[in-house]
Motif scaffolding. Structure first.
Motif, short mmCIF file in Angstrom:
data_model
loop_
_atom_site.label_atom_id
_atom_site.label_comp_id
_atom_site.label_asym_id
_atom_site.label_seq_id
_atom_site.Cartn_x
_atom_site.Cartn_y
_atom_site.Cartn_z
N GLY A 33 -9.45 5.63 1.62
CA GLY A 33 -8.27 5.16 1.02
C GLY A 33 -7.35 4.06 1.74
O GLY A 33 -6.83 3.11 0.82
N PRO A 34 -7.04 3.83 2.80
CA PRO A 34 -6.40 2.89 3.30
C PRO A 34 -7.02 1.71 2.98
O PRO A 34 -6.28 0.46 2.46
CB PRO A 34 -6.17 2.96 4.84
N ASP A 35 -8.20 1.55 3.29
CA ASP A 35 -9.04 0.17 2.70
C ASP A 35 -8.69 -0.12 1.04
O ASP A 35 -8.50 -1.22 0.63
CB ASP A 35 -10.39 0.08 2.98
N GLY A 36 -8.97 0.92 0.61
CA GLY A 36 -8.95 0.90 -1.05
C GLY A 36 -7.38 0.29 -1.39
O GLY A 36 -7.27 -0.51 -2.37
N LEU A 37 -6.41 0.75 -0.75
CA LEU A 37 -5.08 0.42 -1.19
C LEU A 37 -4.81 -1.01 -0.82
O LEU A 37 -4.29 -1.85 -1.27
CB LEU A 37 -4.13 1.40 -0.43
N HIS A 38 -5.51 -1.34 0.59
CA HIS A 38 -5.12 -2.68 0.86
C HIS A 38 -6.07 -3.77 -0.08
O HIS A 38 -5.32 -4.72 -0.24
CB HIS A 38 -5.82 -2.96 2.17
N TYR A 39 -7.12 -3.48 -0.45
CA TYR A 39 -7.81 -4.29 -1.49
C TYR A 39 -7.02 -4.27 -2.63
O TYR A 39 -6.87 -5.49 -3.34
CB TYR A 39 -9.26 -3.65 -2.01
N LEU A 40 -6.58 -3.23 -3.01
CA LEU A 40 -5.84 -3.13 -4.65
C LEU A 40 -4.45 -4.13 -4.57
O LEU A 40 -4.05 -4.85 -5.35
CB LEU A 40 -5.41 -1.71 -4.84
N LEU A 41 -3.82 -3.90 -3.29
CA LEU A 41 -2.59 -4.75 -3.22
C LEU A 41 -2.68 -6.25 -2.78
O LEU A 41 -1.89 -6.94 -3.30
CB LEU A 41 -1.81 -4.04 -2.19
N THR A 42 -3.91 -6.59 -2.21
CA THR A 42 -3.80 -8.12 -1.82
C THR A 42 -4.91 -8.84 -2.76
O THR A 42 -5.10 -9.93 -2.69
CB THR A 42 -4.47 -7.97 -0.57
N ASN A 43 -5.36 -8.15 -3.92
CA ASN A 43 -6.45 -8.90 -4.89
C ASN A 43 -5.86 -8.64 -6.29
O ASN A 43 -5.25 -7.55 -6.29
CB ASN A 43 -7.75 -8.27 -4.60
N GLU A 44 -6.52 -9.43 -7.05
CA GLU A 44 -6.44 -8.73 -8.46
C GLU A 44 -7.77 -8.45 -9.39
O GLU A 44 -8.71 -9.08 -8.89
CB GLU A 44 -5.97 -10.28 -9.10
N PRO A 55 -11.07 9.63 2.47
CA PRO A 55 -10.67 9.75 3.92
C PRO A 55 -9.29 8.90 3.86
O PRO A 55 -9.08 8.07 3.34
CB PRO A 55 -11.41 9.32 4.71
N GLY A 56 -8.11 9.28 4.56
CA GLY A 56 -7.06 8.79 4.90
C GLY A 56 -5.92 8.69 3.74
O GLY A 56 -4.90 9.34 3.95
N LEU A 57 -6.38 8.40 2.58
CA LEU A 57 -5.32 8.35 1.30
C LEU A 57 -6.42 9.03 0.24
O LEU A 57 -7.35 8.46 0.04
CB LEU A 57 -4.71 7.21 1.08
N SER A 58 -5.73 9.83 -0.58
CA SER A 58 -6.30 10.24 -1.65
C SER A 58 -6.27 9.08 -2.93
O SER A 58 -5.36 8.40 -2.78
CB SER A 58 -5.64 11.42 -2.35
N GLY A 59 -7.03 9.35 -3.96
CA GLY A 59 -6.92 8.38 -5.19
C GLY A 59 -5.69 8.51 -5.68
O GLY A 59 -5.12 7.57 -6.30
N TRP A 60 -5.03 9.77 -5.63
CA TRP A 60 -3.70 9.88 -6.23
C TRP A 60 -2.59 9.12 -5.38
O TRP A 60 -1.84 8.25 -6.00
CB TRP A 60 -3.23 11.44 -5.99
N ASP A 61 -2.83 9.06 -4.19
CA ASP A 61 -1.94 8.32 -3.19
C ASP A 61 -1.91 6.91 -3.55
O ASP A 61 -0.92 6.12 -3.46
CB ASP A 61 -2.02 8.72 -1.72
N ILE A 62 -3.31 6.18 -3.63
CA ILE A 62 -3.42 4.88 -3.79
C ILE A 62 -2.93 4.51 -5.09
O ILE A 62 -2.06 3.49 -5.09
CB ILE A 62 -5.07 4.89 -3.78
#
Length: 230
Positions: A33-44, A55-62
Motif C-alpha cells: 500500500g505505501p509504495d502504491g500510494l507513493h507511485y500514485l501521488l508522484t506520477n501521472e 500490506p501497509g495500506l488497503s486499496g480503500w486507503d490509497i
C-alpha cells in the motif's frame, strides 16, 4: 496507456503486467500500500489498478488519500470480496470499476479497453457493423461479407473474426484470443488458436488478393489493411 498495478501477490502481478505490456501498455508495479500510494501521488497514470487487501495500506486507503490529495486518476479495484457493501464503498470513494477475483486476463483487458474508449471519447456509441477494408461484419444479423460476398462462418469463427475486427490494428496475443473466444486459460502446449486462425484465413483471406489477417511472429495476430507498396 500508462498503468499503475498495486498487487501484493507476485505471480498475479507479474502475469497481469506481462499481458498488459504485450498489448503495448506501460506498467508500474507496487507490492504494498505505501509504495502504491507513493507511485500514485508522484506520477501521472491513465489507470490505477488496486488490490483491496494490501500490506501497509488497503486499496480503500490509497484511493481515499489520493482523492484528498487532488489526484483524479481513474481507478479499478481487484478484490476477492464480492459483496454490495464493498462495491458501494469503492464507488463512494471514487472508484471507476470493480473486478472480482478470480478473473480472466481477457476480462480485465476488456474492462481496460472500455475505460480507454471513455477517456478518448465518452460520447461515442459502439457501431453494430464492423469494417476493415472490404470486409464487413454485421453484429446484429450475425453475418460477414467480403467484397459483398457472404462468408459462411461457424459461430466460433464469427466470434474470432469479430474480436479481430473490433481490435483492428492491434496485435492480439494467443492468450488474449484463447480467453476471449474459448474462455480458457492459455496453454502453451495447445495450438487451438493457430488452427482456428488458419481455418478463418481460408474463408476471409485466401480467395482474395489483398490479405487482412496477419501473423506477427512471437506476438500474435492482427487484422488490418496494409499498404504493400511501402
Amino acid at each position: 496507456m500508462k498503468i499503475l498495478l498495486v498487487e501484493d501477490q507476485k505471480m498475479a502481478s507479474e502475469y497481469i503486467a506481462r499481458g498488459l505490456k504485450e498489448q503495448g501498455m506501460v506498467v508500474d508495479i507496487a507490492a504494498n500500500g505505501p509504495d502504491g500510494l507513493h507511485y500514485l501521488l508522484t506520477n501521472e497514470y491513465d489507470l490505477a489498478i488496486l488490490d483491496v487487501m494490501l500490506p501497509g495500506l488497503s486499496g480503500w486507503d490509497i484511493l481515499e488519500m489520493a482523492r484528498k490529495a487532488g489526484k483524479q486518476t481513474t481507478v479499478m479495484y481487484l478484490t476477492a470480496r464480492d459483496n454490495v457493501e464493498d462495491r458501494v464503498r469503492g464507488l463512494e470513494l471514487g472508484a471507476d470499476d470493480y473486478l472480482i477475483k478470480p478473473f480472466s486476463f481477457s476480462e480485465l483487458l476488456a474492462r481496460i479497453r472500455v475505460i480507454q474508449r471513455r477517456q478518448i471519447d465518452p460520447h461515442q456509441p459502439e457501431s453494430t457493423v464492423l469494417r476493415v477494408a472490404d470486409l464487413e461484419l454485421d453484429l446484429l444479423k450475425h453475418q460477414a461479407y467480403r467484397q459483398g460476398k457472404r462468408l459462411e462462418l461457424t459461430p466460433r469463427e464469427f466470434t474470432l473474426l469479430s474480436l479481430l475486427m473490433r481490435r483492428s490494428g492491434e496485435v492480439l496475443s494467443r492468450i488474449v484470443i484463447s480467453e476471449m473466444v474459448w474462455d480458457m486459460n492459455f496453454d502453451s502446449g495447445t495450438n487451438v488458436v493457430d488452427v482456428a486462425i488458419r481455418r478463418l484465413r481460408t474463408k476471409v483471406d485466401d480467395p482474395y488478393s489483398v490479405k487482412l489477417l496477419h501473423t506477427i511472429r512471437g506476438a500474435g495476430y492482427v487484422m488490418e489493411l496494409r499498404d504493400e507498396t511501402v
